[in-house]
Write a protein that holds these residues in place. Structure first.
Motif, short mmCIF file in Angstrom:
data_model
loop_
_atom_site.label_atom_id
_atom_site.label_comp_id
_atom_site.label_asym_id
_atom_site.label_seq_id
_atom_site.Cartn_x
_atom_site.Cartn_y
_atom_site.Cartn_z
N MET B 191 -4.34 -68.48 124.30
CA MET B 191 -5.26 -69.29 125.09
C MET B 191 -6.16 -70.11 124.18
SD MET B 191 -7.57 -67.78 128.19
CE MET B 191 -6.29 -67.02 129.17
N THR B 192 -6.32 -71.38 124.49
CA THR B 192 -7.24 -72.23 123.75
C THR B 192 -8.65 -71.94 124.23
OG1 THR B 192 -5.54 -73.92 123.78
CG2 THR B 192 -7.75 -74.62 123.12
N ILE B 193 -9.57 -71.73 123.31
CA ILE B 193 -10.93 -71.34 123.72
C ILE B 193 -11.96 -72.26 123.07
CG2 ILE B 193 -12.67 -69.52 123.53
CD1 ILE B 193 -10.37 -67.53 123.91
N VAL B 194 -12.81 -72.84 123.90
CA VAL B 194 -13.92 -73.65 123.40
C VAL B 194 -15.20 -73.08 123.99
CG1 VAL B 194 -14.92 -75.94 123.27
CG2 VAL B 194 -12.44 -75.69 123.36
N ALA B 195 -16.12 -72.67 123.13
CA ALA B 195 -17.33 -72.05 123.63
C ALA B 195 -18.55 -72.68 122.98
CB ALA B 195 -17.31 -70.55 123.35
N ALA B 196 -19.54 -73.00 123.80
CA ALA B 196 -20.84 -73.41 123.28
C ALA B 196 -21.62 -72.14 122.96
CB ALA B 196 -21.58 -74.24 124.31
N LEU B 197 -22.19 -72.06 121.76
CA LEU B 197 -22.80 -70.81 121.31
C LEU B 197 -24.19 -71.04 120.75
CD1 LEU B 197 -19.66 -69.59 119.39
CD2 LEU B 197 -20.42 -68.74 121.60
N HIS B 198 -25.03 -70.03 120.94
CA HIS B 198 -26.37 -70.08 120.37
C HIS B 198 -26.50 -69.18 119.14
CE1 HIS B 198 -29.21 -72.72 121.94
NE2 HIS B 198 -29.20 -72.29 123.19
N ASP B 199 -25.82 -68.04 119.22
CA ASP B 199 -25.98 -67.07 118.15
C ASP B 199 -25.08 -67.43 116.98
OD1 ASP B 199 -25.80 -64.75 116.51
OD2 ASP B 199 -26.77 -63.64 118.15
N LEU B 200 -25.67 -67.94 115.91
CA LEU B 200 -24.87 -68.46 114.80
C LEU B 200 -24.14 -67.35 114.06
CD1 LEU B 200 -27.43 -71.08 113.43
CD2 LEU B 200 -25.61 -71.40 115.09
N ASN B 201 -24.76 -66.18 113.95
CA ASN B 201 -24.10 -65.08 113.24
C ASN B 201 -22.86 -64.59 113.96
OD1 ASN B 201 -25.75 -65.03 111.01
ND2 ASN B 201 -27.23 -63.62 111.96
N LEU B 202 -22.99 -64.44 115.29
CA LEU B 202 -21.81 -64.01 116.06
C LEU B 202 -20.74 -65.09 116.01
CD1 LEU B 202 -23.47 -62.28 119.13
CD2 LEU B 202 -22.01 -61.21 117.42
N ALA B 203 -21.16 -66.34 116.08
CA ALA B 203 -20.20 -67.44 116.00
C ALA B 203 -19.42 -67.38 114.69
CB ALA B 203 -20.93 -68.78 116.13
N ALA B 204 -20.13 -67.14 113.61
CA ALA B 204 -19.48 -67.08 112.30
C ALA B 204 -18.49 -65.93 112.22
CB ALA B 204 -20.54 -66.93 111.21
N LEU B 205 -18.84 -64.81 112.88
CA LEU B 205 -17.96 -63.65 112.82
C LEU B 205 -16.66 -63.85 113.59
CD1 LEU B 205 -20.05 -60.37 113.21
CD2 LEU B 205 -18.68 -61.13 111.28
N PHE B 206 -16.75 -64.47 114.76
CA PHE B 206 -15.60 -64.47 115.66
C PHE B 206 -14.83 -65.79 115.74
CE2 PHE B 206 -18.17 -60.95 117.32
CZ PHE B 206 -17.21 -59.97 117.38
N PHE B 207 -15.46 -66.89 115.37
CA PHE B 207 -14.79 -68.18 115.58
C PHE B 207 -14.35 -68.79 114.25
CE2 PHE B 207 -15.40 -69.22 120.08
CZ PHE B 207 -16.19 -68.14 120.45
N PRO B 208 -13.03 -69.06 114.11
CA PRO B 208 -12.52 -69.61 112.85
C PRO B 208 -12.94 -71.06 112.61
CG PRO B 208 -10.73 -69.30 114.42
CD PRO B 208 -11.95 -68.70 115.04
N ARG B 209 -13.21 -71.80 113.70
CA ARG B 209 -13.62 -73.19 113.52
C ARG B 209 -14.91 -73.44 114.28
NH1 ARG B 209 -10.36 -78.43 115.84
NH2 ARG B 209 -11.97 -79.97 115.43
N LEU B 210 -15.85 -74.08 113.61
CA LEU B 210 -17.13 -74.38 114.25
C LEU B 210 -17.40 -75.87 114.20
CD1 LEU B 210 -19.30 -71.51 112.71
CD2 LEU B 210 -18.23 -71.56 114.96
N VAL B 211 -17.96 -76.38 115.31
CA VAL B 211 -18.35 -77.79 115.36
C VAL B 211 -19.85 -77.83 115.60
CG1 VAL B 211 -18.16 -79.94 116.66
CG2 VAL B 211 -16.13 -78.53 116.27
#
Lengths: 345, 260
Positions: B191-211
């Motif tokens: 599944m393709t997943i695009v999520a708007a995120l606030h928590d930068l640390n969690l984003a770094a842990l789980f998401f391979p690409r960040l915009v």
């Protein structure tokens, strides 16, 4: 996992249908004048006063009451869903006020030279409901527009502008009432209080036609109505063309309200009370809630009107007074409960 | 393979306030992307344009077809959206809410069929809400509610899942659970997943690409260690942080340097 299935649909609707049939029979037999049923059925001619009262006076009135109670309840259900507000109903949104004004203007402004051709009965089933329909539609769109900010509907503004719009319309109607002649004004007042009175079968049939048409249109939107209660954005994302849905709901319910108001004036609170009670009993799925509320609304108004006929017999109360006696306290109770819930008490 | 979502020179303005400016972004099929940025940087707007709730200036293509060419019904089979918060004024049960995700799959005049019930049940199992399927949504806690909304999104059987701050109202445990579920959906179902995120640390842990968005423009686009540097955080958020590599996951983690 309990969800709406065919068994529940059939069960609920047939129980309510049976109750409705019973109510129609019972309410036709009840009245200030005691009837002998066997004598009434024995001779159906005009000469027999029993059958005359039963079939010419009571039955058309009961049938009209069923149509209007059902229609009001169904309109209440869809407006509550569409506006995301469990306290919405035709009265509170100023829609039935708009319909009344439309109907009155239709009556007053009806060109005199047309009267011999399209007056009387024909005006009653075509011209007045149409004018009331336009009045309902205009007021619905107006109130809706005034509560829409940046594409978002504000429920608080909606109720407030509806109530204010309704009082404004009431003033306009009272003004019209004071400039027309005394005889007309008397009838107008009784009509405004919301009353059912005996009508020709042709009128009853036409009102049923308007209401059944509107109801089926709304019922076909049952699934979309479920989704729109989640809010416009969520509904869009689940595949509902919300703009088209809104327009269709506005038109279909205005059509029904126009037809109802043109014969019975403003019978309040049915559209608020019945959907709430039915939601508690059958759940919130509109594919069932809509027909169930229609049937229950019919049953309720049928009995309310019977009460209105016999409570002060031989005098008669406008049925709107009976529904308000039940509906007013009920509305306050709802408001209180909602308040408690939002404060998480 | 065609990109799942592609925008070219996308702009959007509410009245005269420009929210997105000249955004060109390509999301490949099966990718998992976190959209970052401060409040008002355009994250939510971007997601709303992807799901066709808002109309932007510029081109948006889904599976190499213009977004305008899709009907709402088709879009709802392609996309599912988990919003920041969902209001519920009417008493629906959890099962009813999840089944609403199937609306585009059956006739509007019919009740849900066997397949719909199966998909709904499987989605609830996956998000761990089968045990309270018959309870009313408004009785649930914030975390339970969010899982129900995710279950509804999964019941849509979407190719693309859009989430707007899916963990905003959740405690730490439920946040981690949600992100782990997203990773599983991404890995196991593609599944393709695009999520708007606030928590930068969690984003770094789980998401391979960040915009990273700043004032409606793409400011950085890349792996967590490329996007989350002391310099970018200072420039985008205006706060000073210390970035260190987490020695187990090998992902950058932020530590806030307060003046106090």
């Amino acid at each position: 996992m309990k969800v709406l299935d065919r068994r529940k649909m059939i069960l609920v609707n047939s129980v309510l249908l049976a109750l409705l049939a019973l109510s129609i029979v019972a309410c036709t037999l009840l009245g200030p004048v005691r009837l002998d049923l066997s004598r009434a059925l024995h001779d159906l001619s005009f000469a027999n006063p029993d059958s005359e009262i039963l079939f010419r006076a009571r039955l058309p009135r009961v049938l009209l009451g069923v149509a209007i109670g059902g229609g009001m309840a169904a309109c209440g259900v869809v407006l509550q869903a569409l506006l995301g507000n469990p306290l919405a109903c035709p009265q509170m949104l100023g829609v039935s006020g708009g319909a009344s004004l439309g109907g009155i203007l239709g009556l007053i402004l009806f060109p005199n030279w047309l009267l011999p051709i399209a007056g009387g009965l024909l005006g009653e089933i075509s011209w007045v409901p149409l004018a009331a329909f336009l009045g309902a539609l205009c007021s619905m769109m107006l109130v809706y527009r005034f509560s829409l900010f940046h594409g978002r509907l504000h429920p608080y503004h909606l109720l407030l502008s509806g109530v204010i719009f309704n009082s404004f319309i009431a003033a306009v109607i009272m003004f019209l009432n004071s400039i027309i002649d005394f005889y007309q004004a008397q009838g107008l007042l009784f009509w405004l209080m919301g009353s059912l009175s005996t009508r020709a079968y042709l009128t009853v049939a036409f009102i049923w036609a308007y209401i059944i048409f509107g109801f089926l249109w709304l019922w076909a939107k049952g699934l979309s109505l479920n989704l729109i209660t989640l809010g416009e954005e969520a509904a869009l994302q689940l595949g509902v063309e919300t703009g088209a849905l809104q327009r269709q709901i506005f038109i279909a319910s205005s059509l029904m309200i126009g037809a109802m108001v043109s014969v019975s004036g403003m019978i309040g609170f049915v559209g608020l009370m019945i959907p709430h009670v039915m939601r508690l009993i059958v759940g919130s799925d509109h594919r069932l809630l809509l027909p169930a509320s229609f049937l229950a609304g019919g049953i309720f108004l049928c009995w309310a009107d019977t009460l209105a006929r016999i409570a002060l017999a031989p005098a008669e109360l406008p049925v709107g007074i009976i529904t308000a006696f039940f509906g007013g306290p009920f509305f306050l109770f709802l408001l209180y409960r909602e308040g408690r819930k939002s404060l998480a008490l | 393979m065609n990109p799942a979502i592609e925008t070219r020179n996308l702009s959007f303005a509410y009245k005269d306030r420009e929210v997105l400016h000249d955004v060109s972004l390509s999301v490949e099929q099966g990718e998992m992307i976190g959209i970052l940025g401060p409040n008002g940087s355009g994250k939510t707007t971007l997601l709303k344009i992807f799901s066709a709730v808002l109309n932007g200036q510029g081109e948006v293509r889904l599976n190499d077809r213009d977004i305008e060419a899709y009907s709402r019904r088709d879009l709802s089979k392609l996309f599912a959206v988990v919003a920041q918060e969902s209001s519920m004024n009417f008493p629906y049960t959890v099962a009813e809410v999840v089944l609403m995700g199937r609306a585009s799959y059956h006739s509007p005049f019919a009740l849900e069929g066997k397949k719909d019930l199966e998909v709904a049940r499987a989605s609830m199992e996956l998000t761990d809400c089968l045990s309270f399927a018959n309870r009313y949504l408004h009785e649930l806690s914030g975390g339970e509610k969010q899982r129900v909304i995710i279950a509804r999104a999964l019941a849509q059987e979407p190719e693309i899942l859009l989430l707007d701050e899916p963990s905003a109202f959740l405690d730490l445990k439920h946040q981690v659970q949600v992100f782990e579920l997203l990773c599983r959906l991404n890995r196991e179902r593609g599944m393709t997943i695009v999520a708007a995120l606030h928590d930068l640390n969690l984003a770094a842990l789980f998401f391979p690409r960040l915009v990273m968005l700043r004032e409606g423009k793409i400011y950085r686009d890349g792996s967590p260690s490329e996007v989350l540097t002391e310099k970018t955080i200072d420039e985008v958020y205006g706060i000073r942080v210390r970035v260190e590599q987490d020695c187990v996951a090998g992902k950058p983690q932020l530590f806030i340097c307060s003046a106090l």
